[in-house]
Design an enzyme around this catalytic site. Structure first.
Site, short mmCIF file in Angstrom:
data_model
loop_
_atom_site.label_atom_id
_atom_site.label_comp_id
_atom_site.label_asym_id
_atom_site.label_seq_id
_atom_site.Cartn_x
_atom_site.Cartn_y
_atom_site.Cartn_z
N ASP A 53 -74.93 -9.82 -35.29
CA ASP A 53 -74.34 -8.47 -35.33
C ASP A 53 -75.48 -7.47 -35.16
O ASP A 53 -76.61 -7.73 -35.58
CB ASP A 53 -73.61 -8.23 -36.65
CG ASP A 53 -72.60 -7.10 -36.57
OD1 ASP A 53 -71.40 -7.37 -36.61
OD2 ASP A 53 -73.03 -5.92 -36.44
N THR A 99 -62.19 -3.78 -31.37
CA THR A 99 -61.64 -3.06 -30.22
C THR A 99 -60.83 -1.88 -30.78
O THR A 99 -59.61 -1.90 -30.77
CB THR A 99 -60.72 -3.96 -29.37
OG1 THR A 99 -59.78 -4.60 -30.23
CG2 THR A 99 -61.50 -5.01 -28.61
N THR A 129 -58.99 -8.71 -30.20
CA THR A 129 -57.69 -8.31 -29.64
C THR A 129 -57.96 -7.35 -28.48
O THR A 129 -58.54 -6.28 -28.69
CB THR A 129 -56.85 -7.60 -30.73
OG1 THR A 129 -56.73 -8.50 -31.83
CG2 THR A 129 -55.48 -7.22 -30.21
N PHE A 183 -55.04 -14.89 -35.93
CA PHE A 183 -53.89 -14.28 -36.59
C PHE A 183 -54.10 -14.07 -38.08
O PHE A 183 -53.15 -13.96 -38.85
CB PHE A 183 -52.63 -15.13 -36.35
CG PHE A 183 -52.38 -15.39 -34.90
CD1 PHE A 183 -51.83 -14.40 -34.09
CD2 PHE A 183 -52.75 -16.59 -34.30
CE1 PHE A 183 -51.62 -14.61 -32.74
CE2 PHE A 183 -52.56 -16.81 -32.95
CZ PHE A 183 -51.99 -15.82 -32.16
N PHE A 212 -41.72 -9.42 -44.21
CA PHE A 212 -41.99 -8.20 -43.43
C PHE A 212 -40.76 -7.30 -43.32
O PHE A 212 -40.62 -6.53 -42.39
CB PHE A 212 -42.59 -8.52 -42.06
CG PHE A 212 -44.10 -8.59 -42.14
CD1 PHE A 212 -44.70 -9.59 -42.87
CD2 PHE A 212 -44.90 -7.64 -41.54
CE1 PHE A 212 -46.08 -9.64 -43.02
CE2 PHE A 212 -46.29 -7.68 -41.68
CZ PHE A 212 -46.87 -8.68 -42.42
N ALA A 229 -39.36 -2.30 -47.24
CA ALA A 229 -39.41 -0.88 -46.88
C ALA A 229 -40.35 -0.15 -47.83
O ALA A 229 -40.61 -0.60 -48.95
CB ALA A 229 -38.00 -0.29 -46.98
N GLY A 230 -40.86 0.97 -47.37
CA GLY A 230 -41.77 1.75 -48.20
C GLY A 230 -42.49 2.78 -47.37
O GLY A 230 -41.90 3.37 -46.45
N CYS A 267 -55.35 -3.03 -37.70
CA CYS A 267 -54.76 -3.81 -36.60
C CYS A 267 -53.42 -3.28 -36.11
O CYS A 267 -53.32 -2.81 -34.97
CB CYS A 267 -54.60 -5.26 -37.04
SG CYS A 267 -56.17 -5.99 -37.54
N LYS A 312 -53.22 0.41 -34.40
CA LYS A 312 -53.96 0.57 -33.13
C LYS A 312 -53.48 -0.43 -32.08
O LYS A 312 -53.48 -0.14 -30.88
CB LYS A 312 -55.47 0.47 -33.35
CG LYS A 312 -55.98 -0.90 -33.72
CD LYS A 312 -57.17 -1.34 -32.86
CE LYS A 312 -57.71 -2.67 -33.35
NZ LYS A 312 -57.69 -3.74 -32.40
C1 UGA Z 1 -52.00 -8.12 -39.38
C2 UGA Z 1 -51.17 -9.35 -39.01
O1 UGA Z 1 -50.24 -9.62 -40.06
C3 UGA Z 1 -52.09 -10.56 -38.79
O2 UGA Z 1 -51.32 -11.68 -38.38
C4 UGA Z 1 -53.09 -10.20 -37.71
O3 UGA Z 1 -54.01 -11.28 -37.48
C5 UGA Z 1 -53.88 -8.99 -38.15
O4 UGA Z 1 -53.00 -7.88 -38.37
C6 UGA Z 1 -54.85 -8.66 -37.04
O5 UGA Z 1 -54.42 -8.32 -35.95
O6 UGA Z 1 -56.05 -8.87 -37.24
P1 UGA Z 1 -53.17 -7.29 -41.65
O7 UGA Z 1 -53.57 -6.06 -40.90
O8 UGA Z 1 -54.16 -7.98 -42.51
O9 UGA Z 1 -52.63 -8.41 -40.63
O10 UGA Z 1 -51.97 -6.84 -42.58
P2 UGA Z 1 -50.44 -7.22 -42.77
O11 UGA Z 1 -50.30 -8.17 -43.88
O12 UGA Z 1 -49.80 -7.54 -41.50
O13 UGA Z 1 -49.90 -5.80 -43.28
C7 UGA Z 1 -49.98 -4.67 -42.42
C8 UGA Z 1 -49.37 -3.46 -43.08
O14 UGA Z 1 -47.96 -3.60 -43.12
C9 UGA Z 1 -49.82 -3.18 -44.51
O15 UGA Z 1 -50.08 -1.79 -44.63
C10 UGA Z 1 -48.61 -3.58 -45.32
O16 UGA Z 1 -48.53 -2.87 -46.52
C11 UGA Z 1 -47.48 -3.23 -44.39
N1 UGA Z 1 -46.23 -3.97 -44.65
C12 UGA Z 1 -46.19 -5.31 -44.52
C13 UGA Z 1 -45.08 -3.27 -44.99
O17 UGA Z 1 -45.07 -2.03 -45.09
N2 UGA Z 1 -43.93 -3.97 -45.19
C14 UGA Z 1 -43.87 -5.31 -45.08
O18 UGA Z 1 -42.77 -5.89 -45.28
C15 UGA Z 1 -45.03 -6.00 -44.74
#
Ligand code: UGA
Length: 438
Positions: A30, A85, A121, A149, A254, A257-258, A265, A268
């Site tokens: 890095d 990215t 990505t 992922f 997933f 709601a909220g 990720c 963007k």
């Molecule tokens: C996300 C994807 O879930 C991963 O599979 C992916 O590899 C990653 O992006 C990436 O592209 O690197 P991550 O950003 O760690 O992972 O977070 P998530 O668990 O997906 O949550 C994303 C957002 O959605 C959080 O702010 C979470 O609070 C919100 N969320 C999630 C909700 O508001 N409601 C839900 O039911 C689930």
């Protein structure tokens, strides 16, 4: 195998440590000297459960080293590109300049027969362009795309035990076979554990990644749109999500709601994906993603409106306890965090915000020093006119409404993640409000 990983941010640091944990010899590279110093000392530069443990183990075993000098990749035969990215300033499209820079820095150190593996990505079409660049530079190296992922908070587990592996291979059949054999060797442990493997071309692998994130984002915005309708009809979105989630074609995950999604990720990636579709002349196909984005951004506004309403129309000089700053629990990441955004918006309206978070205060303080912070939840709650729960950390989920009630000035709580049990809070004398919840 001897592997190199270019880019030691979230993705790269976890990948490097996890590959070493699986027995490979890995060098992580890095340009950020502070990051490399921390990693070399076995310290993760961000909060990620399990990472410190495997970092320390891998460094001690001698299988994992870090360097700021890209020449350290010499001797490795597979080189992972794991740089960021980010969204381009003032645009929806992704900035791939770090990927290009990584490839350029790598080129002088590649040997014929090496495999370069993209994990970042990227907009679809990038891999093909980079493969051509490797050819034009006469490296004799092959290129594969192998999206990642992992979820923050489960990053090590997701890397060592992925739910699927995706390879995007070169078009030439012999090159594809060579690249596949090399990747199979890297991921021998996961493949032996029957991890599903999906093999395709470069473009498909690039698209799989953004399609997955676009789907997840759409699912969240869908349930948040239902929350809006539930709110005006007196329905309950959590019960609705439970009911539709029993349909296995839909699934309950997933559908919480909220205040919506954030992080480095999902936001963007959906913007970059729709920007790429525009470039490809198919903008209309992904225009719905802009609506997904808009629904998501409105959640933060709605949350602020609810706080203003709960305080009788004016938050000025009112003490607001904000529980949570990270974009999700078990993370110190505040990139595009809805929780931090809500705190900032309330502060901008003149509220006296005291925000707390088990891990994300240092990062929040760096970005938004004007906010008030308390490291202890009780200190944040003390004398609050309203409590706003915006990141569903376990300790907030388990808050005792009676004990919390003794600390605040007014027993008013707005649950921006719909994770508290309304009955027990109401029974303890609180005015409880969820989002799209009765
Ligand atoms: C996300 C994807 O879930 C991963 O599979 C992916 O590899 C990653 O992006 C990436 O592209 O690197 P991550 O950003 O760690 O992972 O977070 P998530 O668990 O997906 O949550 C994303 C957002 O959605 C959080 O702010 C979470 O609070 C919100 N969320 C999630 C909700 O508001 N409601 C839900 O039911 C689930």
């Amino acid at each position: 195998m001897r592997l190199s990983v270019i880019g030691c941010g979230y993705l790269g640091a976890v990948h490097a440590a996890s590959m070493a944990e699986l027995g490979h010899e890995v060098v992580g590279v890095d340009v950020d000297a502070a990051k490399i110093a921390a990693l070399s000392a076995g310290r993760a530069p961000f909060f990620e459960p399990e990472l410190d443990g495997i970092l320390a183990r891998a460094i001690e075993s001698g299988r994992l080293t870090f360097s700021t000098d890209v020449a350290a990749v010499r001797g490795a035969s597979v080189h992972f590109i794991a740089v960021g990215t980010p969204q381009r300033r003032g645009e929806n499209a992704a900035d791939v300049s770090y990927v290009d820079a990584a490839i350029e820095s790598l080129i002088p150190h590649l040997s014929a027969g090496d495999l370069v593996v993209g994990k970042s990505t990227v907009p679809v079409g990038t891999a093909q362009r980079l493969a051509t660049r490797l050819d034009d530079a006469g490296t004799g190296a092959l290129l594969a795309w192998n999206p990642e992922f992992l979820r923050e908070g489960f990053a090590v587990e997701d890397t060592i035990h992925p739910d699927r592996l995706v390879y995007g291979l070169p078009d030439d059949a012999a090159d594809a076979a060579t690249a596949k054999a090399r990747l199979d060797e890297v991921y021998a442990a996961a493949l032996a554990a029957d991890t599903p493997l999906v093999v395709g071309d470069h473009a498909t692998a690039e698209l799989v990644k953004v399609a997955a994130n676009a789907f997840l984002a759409t699912k969240i915005s869908f349930i948040n749109a239902m929350a809006d309708i539930a709110e005006v009809t007196g329905a309950d979105v959590t019960t609705l999500a439970d009911a539709i989630g029993f349909d296995q074609r839909i699934g309950r995950r997933f559908l919480n709601a909220g205040i919506g999604f954030g992080g480095g990720c999902l936001p963007k990636d959906i913007r970059a994906f729709s920007a790429r579709a525009e470039e490809l002349g198919r903008g209309e196909s992904l225009r719905f993603l802009l609506e997904v984005d808009a629904i998501n951004m409105r959640r933060r506004e709605r949350m602020v409106e609810m706080v203003v309403e709960a305080l009788g129309g004016n938050v000025y000089k009112k003490k607001v306890a904000v529980l949570g700053l990270a974009f999700k629990p078990d993370s110190d990441d505040v990139r595009d965090s809805p929780a931090l955004d809500v705190a900032v918006r309330l502060n901008g309206l003149g509220a006296h915000v005291i925000a707390t978070d088990p891990a994300a205060i240092p990062n929040s303080l760096r970005l938004q020093p004007q906010l008030g912070f308390a490291t202890d939840t009780n200190d944040a709650l003390h004398g609050a006119d309203v409590v706003v729960l915006v990141t569903e950390w376990k300790e907030y989920r388990e808050l005792d409404p009676v004990a919390a009630g003794a600390l605040v000035r007014e027993k008013v709580i707005i649950d921006g993640r719909n994770i508290l049990d309304p009955t027990s809070w109401r029974d303890a004398g609180w005015n409880y409000r969820g989002m799209g919840r009765r």
